[in-house]
Design a protein around this motif. Structure first.
Motif, PDB file in Angstrom:
ATOM      1  N   PHE A 627       0.721  -1.052  -0.122  1.00 19.21           N
ATOM      2  CA  PHE A 627      -0.221   0.133   0.110  1.00 19.21           C
ATOM      3  C   PHE A 627       0.671   1.698  -0.199  1.00 19.21           C
ATOM      4  N   LEU A 628       2.224   1.357   1.004  1.00 25.82           N
ATOM      5  CA  LEU A 628       2.631   2.202   0.868  1.00 25.82           C
ATOM      6  C   LEU A 628       3.761   2.713  -0.447  1.00 25.82           C
ATOM      7  N   GLU A 629       4.137   1.521  -0.900  1.00 25.09           N
ATOM      8  CA  GLU A 629       4.037   2.041  -2.415  1.00 25.09           C
ATOM      9  C   GLU A 629       3.679   2.287  -3.387  1.00 25.09           C
ATOM     10  N   LEU A 630       2.341   2.070  -3.763  1.00 23.81           N
ATOM     11  CA  LEU A 630       1.110   2.492  -4.613  1.00 23.81           C
ATOM     12  C   LEU A 630       0.696   3.535  -4.039  1.00 23.81           C
ATOM     13  N   GLU A 631       0.889   4.261  -2.728  1.00 21.98           N
ATOM     14  CA  GLU A 631       0.190   5.546  -2.414  1.00 21.98           C
ATOM     15  C   GLU A 631       1.607   6.704  -2.750  1.00 21.98           C
ATOM     16  N   LYS A 632       2.700   6.033  -2.047  1.00 20.94           N
ATOM     17  CA  LYS A 632       3.626   7.132  -3.301  1.00 20.94           C
ATOM     18  C   LYS A 632       3.808   6.918  -4.768  1.00 20.94           C
ATOM     19  N   LYS A 633       3.361   5.892  -5.622  1.00 18.52           N
ATOM     20  CA  LYS A 633       3.271   6.261  -6.915  1.00 18.52           C
ATOM     21  C   LYS A 633       2.822   7.382  -6.979  1.00 18.52           C
ATOM     22  N   LEU A 634       1.026   7.670  -6.632  1.00 17.75           N
ATOM     23  CA  LEU A 634      -0.292   8.167  -6.837  1.00 17.75           C
ATOM     24  C   LEU A 634       0.073   9.498  -6.201  1.00 17.75           C
ATOM     25  N   LEU A 635       0.594   9.285  -5.068  1.00 15.46           N
ATOM     26  CA  LEU A 635       0.757  11.204  -5.092  1.00 15.46           C
ATOM     27  C   LEU A 635       2.157  11.834  -5.145  1.00 15.46           C
ATOM     28  N   GLY A 636       2.860  10.792  -5.686  1.00 17.64           N
ATOM     29  CA  GLY A 636       3.945  11.089  -7.075  1.00 17.64           C
ATOM     30  C   GLY A 636       3.679  11.424  -7.778  1.00 17.64           C
ATOM     31  N   GLN A 637       2.445  11.144  -8.520  1.00 21.16           N
ATOM     32  CA  GLN A 637       2.064  11.510 -10.170  1.00 21.16           C
ATOM     33  C   GLN A 637       1.164  13.186  -9.690  1.00 21.16           C
ATOM     34  N   VAL A 638       0.403  13.005  -8.787  1.00 23.08           N
ATOM     35  CA  VAL A 638      -0.233  14.225  -8.461  1.00 23.08           C
ATOM     36  C   VAL A 638       0.776  15.433  -8.205  1.00 23.08           C
ATOM     37  N   SER A 639       1.731  15.442  -7.510  1.00 24.62           N
ATOM     38  CA  SER A 639       3.278  16.299  -7.317  1.00 24.62           C
ATOM     39  C   SER A 639       3.463  16.500  -8.674  1.00 24.62           C
ATOM     40  N   ARG A 640       3.915  15.311  -9.870  1.00 25.52           N
ATOM     41  CA  ARG A 640       4.002  15.933 -10.808  1.00 25.52           C
ATOM     42  C   ARG A 640       3.342  16.610 -12.378  1.00 25.52           C
ATOM     43  N   LEU A 641       1.982  16.049 -11.367  1.00 29.68           N
ATOM     44  CA  LEU A 641       0.708  17.117 -12.774  1.00 29.68           C
ATOM     45  C   LEU A 641       1.219  18.553 -12.150  1.00 29.68           C
ATOM     46  N   ASP A 642       1.125  18.632 -10.625  1.00 28.08           N
ATOM     47  CA  ASP A 642       1.448  20.263  -9.785  1.00 28.08           C
ATOM     48  C   ASP A 642       2.365  20.690 -10.937  1.00 28.08           C
ATOM     49  N   ASP A 643       2.988  20.238 -10.927  1.00 24.06           N
ATOM     50  CA  ASP A 643       4.077  21.127 -11.490  1.00 24.06           C
ATOM     51  C   ASP A 643       3.520  21.846 -12.735  1.00 24.06           C
ATOM     52  N   LEU A 644       2.295  20.619 -13.503  1.00 23.87           N
ATOM     53  CA  LEU A 644       2.449  21.729 -14.968  1.00 23.87           C
ATOM     54  C   LEU A 644       1.447  22.712 -14.555  1.00 23.87           C
ATOM     55  N   VAL A 645       0.943  23.278 -13.560  1.00 31.13           N
ATOM     56  CA  VAL A 645       0.140  23.171 -13.379  1.00 31.13           C
ATOM     57  C   VAL A 645       0.289  24.604 -12.737  1.00 31.13           C
ATOM     58  N   ALA A 646       1.726  24.486 -12.321  1.00 30.97           N
ATOM     59  CA  ALA A 646       2.537  26.288 -11.820  1.00 30.97           C
ATOM     60  C   ALA A 646       2.699  26.676 -12.698  1.00 30.97           C
ATOM     61  N   ILE A 647       3.201  25.849 -14.011  1.00 36.61           N
ATOM     62  CA  ILE A 647       3.454  26.316 -15.051  1.00 36.61           C
ATOM     63  C   ILE A 647       2.332  26.914 -16.251  1.00 36.61           C
ATOM     64  N   PHE A 648       1.561  25.992 -16.321  1.00 34.64           N
ATOM     65  CA  PHE A 648       0.472  26.521 -17.094  1.00 34.64           C
ATOM     66  C   PHE A 648      -0.399  27.689 -16.518  1.00 34.64           C
ATOM     67  N   ARG A 649      -0.181  28.011 -15.222  1.00 35.55           N
ATOM     68  CA  ARG A 649      -0.897  28.590 -14.708  1.00 35.55           C
ATOM     69  C   ARG A 649      -0.743  30.251 -13.275  1.00 35.55           C
ATOM     70  N   ASP A 650       0.438  29.879 -12.564  1.00 43.98           N
ATOM     71  CA  ASP A 650       0.518  30.165 -11.318  1.00 43.98           C
ATOM     72  C   ASP A 650       1.539  30.589 -11.299  1.00 43.98           C
ATOM     73  N   PHE A 651       3.381  30.325 -12.268  1.00 40.79           N
ATOM     74  CA  PHE A 651       4.111  31.138 -12.693  1.00 40.79           C
ATOM     75  C   PHE A 651       4.682  32.324 -13.367  1.00 40.79           C
TER      76      PHE A 651
END
Length: 651
Positions: A627-651
């Motif tokens: 479960f920890l491995e799966l949680e790490k993958k999902l939250l890591g994917q959310v973090s990478r998607l947040d990088d896109l939001v920052a570039i497209f909207r916030d920065f």
């Protein structure tokens, strides 16, 4: 505030993840219904007034809602702060950034502020003292002793010295407030931007009892409005400016240590910490997300330099961005509240960059070698007084009227030393005579090498730095971030539509609207292939077509089809798809938690937490690890998607 369905769902999930079902239920209602009072919230959520007030307190404490009180009826309305809710997803990134830049004590203090939402300085210090006392057992080494700076350098404490947690906390808080990462809270803090501007406008209108009439009064009204908003901003940042001055007048060695991620030794209060303890202990503070976004943007740009140019040049670029950041309040500041320096463009001197450069960086590394005859000094020292023009995917960095070519603009830069002892200024390493006791060369030589990296950044295709005046440098963020956005979009288009789709998109982005008969020739592709690919990209929302009929019949053979790339629409659509992907990741994580709820309930017990491997059976422990491995993958994917939001909207 109007948001898309996916963005609203994401914000509600984030609030539910951190603060529970009750606040998330109120947040969902506020987003969908708009401004509401407590009775209206109770009606729409089928909750009683006590439950609604309890949830509202949590939302207000965490800056997740705006408040507005009607002066006539004394009724308070609440409005969802969607940006504040989304910022919850960046908590981990912000804590990591604080840890890297300022050290572990600063991370602990910011973590406490985030948990409390907003709190008095004295309360934050008390919590910090309690944490330090509870973490340390008799005979143990202080938990912050080995984490004084971001590089993990050892603390200056000796075995006979014990740090003062309160003094250490006040010193670090003074540094964080002075640099803008923490801000003081006032009654205006919880007003929405629209309410704040409306309140100031009504206040200024009192000087015009007959209303604003004519161009002269309109101009005077705009001037007074800007002045009033700047006055309010100055009042809100008075604590920051006071502590900034205290830090500025610290001894040079101590200030450079602080700016490079060092913390005070905690044994004695610095001037800023002493003043903060005696004067502002009851001031309420909270995290300034706008300033944190500036630092996250700096990290992203420095990573680009490291990938494209090299590690040493990236260190120099971080110093440039760090020096500029002290004069920048946010990535998307309101022009009406910006200072004169921000409006005219923020610039830094070479000496300022040097003050922010980590002394451990060997600036003589990372530069190629060339003879003096192969270097055009006049071109290398080019000064561009105006930012480059942006068009399509390329930068137009031609010299404008008023730009100059100069031989050198640095007083410490001595061309006579370029070829001395077999070394060349453009790239060879310094001679052994310039190295003292294994350390890097003295200030004048370090300045010279550092300046070569600045010129490399200025000459780069991306234009990471602009040489804008005599001994002055600046960064044009708008074209740089546009370039980053195009890189991300190009990656998406190539992965989805292949190289042909990317080629067509770049042509349209560069040239604008193009006839469907001209496009195959420019793209060197067959006409049927172009039509199929363009239709596919139009269906996905990356391209659009405009029909221009030649006559009133509007027949297809008498119609011109102009294809074009709509950047704004593409970014909005891509952002919404990114929100949707983040929602799916968080929903999948919740499903997996329900599947493993029996295992997770055991790991949350006090006698098991922290000792899972010893306390759990083999099969149960294996399920927990999966479960920890799966949680790490999902939250890591959310973090990478947040990088896109920052570039497209916030920065």
């Amino acid at each position: 505030m109007l948001v898309t369905k996916n963005a609203a769902e994401l914000c509600v999930l984030l609030v539910n993840e951190l603060y529970g079902q009750l606040p998330s239920r109120l947040m969902a209602t506020l987003i969908s219904k708009g401004r509401l009072t407590v009775p209206h919230l109770a009606h729409h959520t089928s909750l009683n007034h006590r439950q609604v007030r309890h949830g509202i307190v949590v939302l207000v404490q965490q800056s997740l809602v705006f408040t507005f009180t009607d002066q006539d009826s004394a009724v308070t309305y609440y409005e969802a702060n969607v940006d504040g809710a989304y910022n919850l997803i960046r908590t981990g990134k912000i804590l990591d950034m604080i840890d890297t830049k300022f050290g572990r004590p600063a991370k602990l203090l910011v973590h406490d502020v985030l948990l409390l939402g907003h709190a008095e300085i004295a309360e934050v210090v008390r919590r910090y003292k309690g944490e330090r006392t509870s973490q340390k057992k008799p005979g143990d080494v202080d938990p912050c002793r080995n984490h004084v700076n971001g590089d993990g350098a050892l603390s200056p404490f000796t075995d006979s010295e014990e740090p003062d947690p309160a003094g250490e906390a006040y010193n670090v808080l003074a540094q964080l407030i002075g640099l803008g990462f923490l801000e003081s809270v006032s009654t205006m803090t919880y007003q929405s931007p629209q309410d704040f501007k409306s309140t100031v406008e009504q206040d200024v209108l009192k000087d015009f009892p007959n209303g604003v009439r004519g161009s002269k009064q309109a101009s005077e009204y705009d001037t007074r409005l800007r002045e009033r908003m700047r006055e309010i901003r100055a009042e809100r940042t008075s604590l920051k400016r006071e502590l900034e001055m205290k830090i500025e007048f610290e001894p040079s060695a101590k200030r450079r240590k602080l700016l490079n991620g060092g913390a005070s030794n905690g044994l004695t209060l610095t001037s800023g910490g002493y003043w903060l303890r005696d004067q502002e202990g009851h001031t309420v503070i909270r995290l300034n997300y706008e300033k944190c976004l500036v630092e996250l943007r700096n990290q992203k740009l420095a990573e680009q330099v490291e990938d494209l140019i090299g590690d040493t040049t990236a260190h120099v670029y971080r110093a440039v961005l760090s020096a500029l950041s002290r004069k920048i309040s946010g990535c998307q500041a309101d022009p009406s509240t910006m200072t004169d320096d921000e409006l005219m463009g923020v610039r830094v001197k070479t000496g300022e960059v040097y003050e922010h450069l980590n002394p451990s960086v060997d600036v003589s590394a990372g530069i190629g070698t060339a003879s003096e005859d192969e270097i055009d000094i006049r071109r290398a020292e080019k000064i561009r007084r105006y930012p480059p023009e942006t068009k399509g995917s390329s930068l137009r960095a031609t010299l404008e009227e008023g730009d100059e070519l100069m031989a050198s603009d640095d007083e410490d830069y001595d061309h006579s030393a370029e070829t001395g002892n077999g070394s060349a200024v453009n790239g060879s390493r310094e001679s052994k005579a310039d190295v003292v006791n294994g350390d890097v060369s003295p200030r004048s030589y370090r300045l010279r090498w550092m300046r070569q990296h600045l010129l490399i950044l200025a000459e780069s295709k991306q234009g990471f730095v602009r040489h804008c005046g005599s001994d002055e440098w600046t960064v044009d963020f708008s074209p740089l971030l546009q370039h980053l956005r195009y890189l991300e979009l190009d990656t998406m288009i190539e992965e989805t539509f292949g190289r042909q789709g990317l080629r067509l998109t770049r042509i349209l982005r560069e040239k604008g609207k193009i006839d469907d008969k001209t496009l195959p020739t420019m793209a060197l592709m067959r006409k049927p292939d172009v039509h199929v690919k363009m239709a596919e990209m139009e269906m996905a929302g990356f391209l659009d077509v405009q029909e221009v009929p030649r006559d009133n019949n509007r027949a297809a053979n008498r119609t011109i089809f102009f294809w074009f790339f709509d950047e704004e629409r593409t970014l909005k659509r891509t952002l919404d798809n990114t929100y949707k992907s983040m929602v799916r990741c968080l929903q999948r994580l919740e499903v997996e938690r329900r599947k493993k709820r029996n295992v997770l309930s055991v790991t949350e017990r006090k006698d098991v937490k922290g000792m899972e491997e010893e306390k759990l059976r083999g099969d149960v422990y294996n399920e927990y690890i999966q479960f920890l491995e799966l949680e790490k993958k999902l939250l890591g994917q959310v973090s990478r998607l947040d990088d896109l939001v920052a570039i497209f909207r916030d920065f």
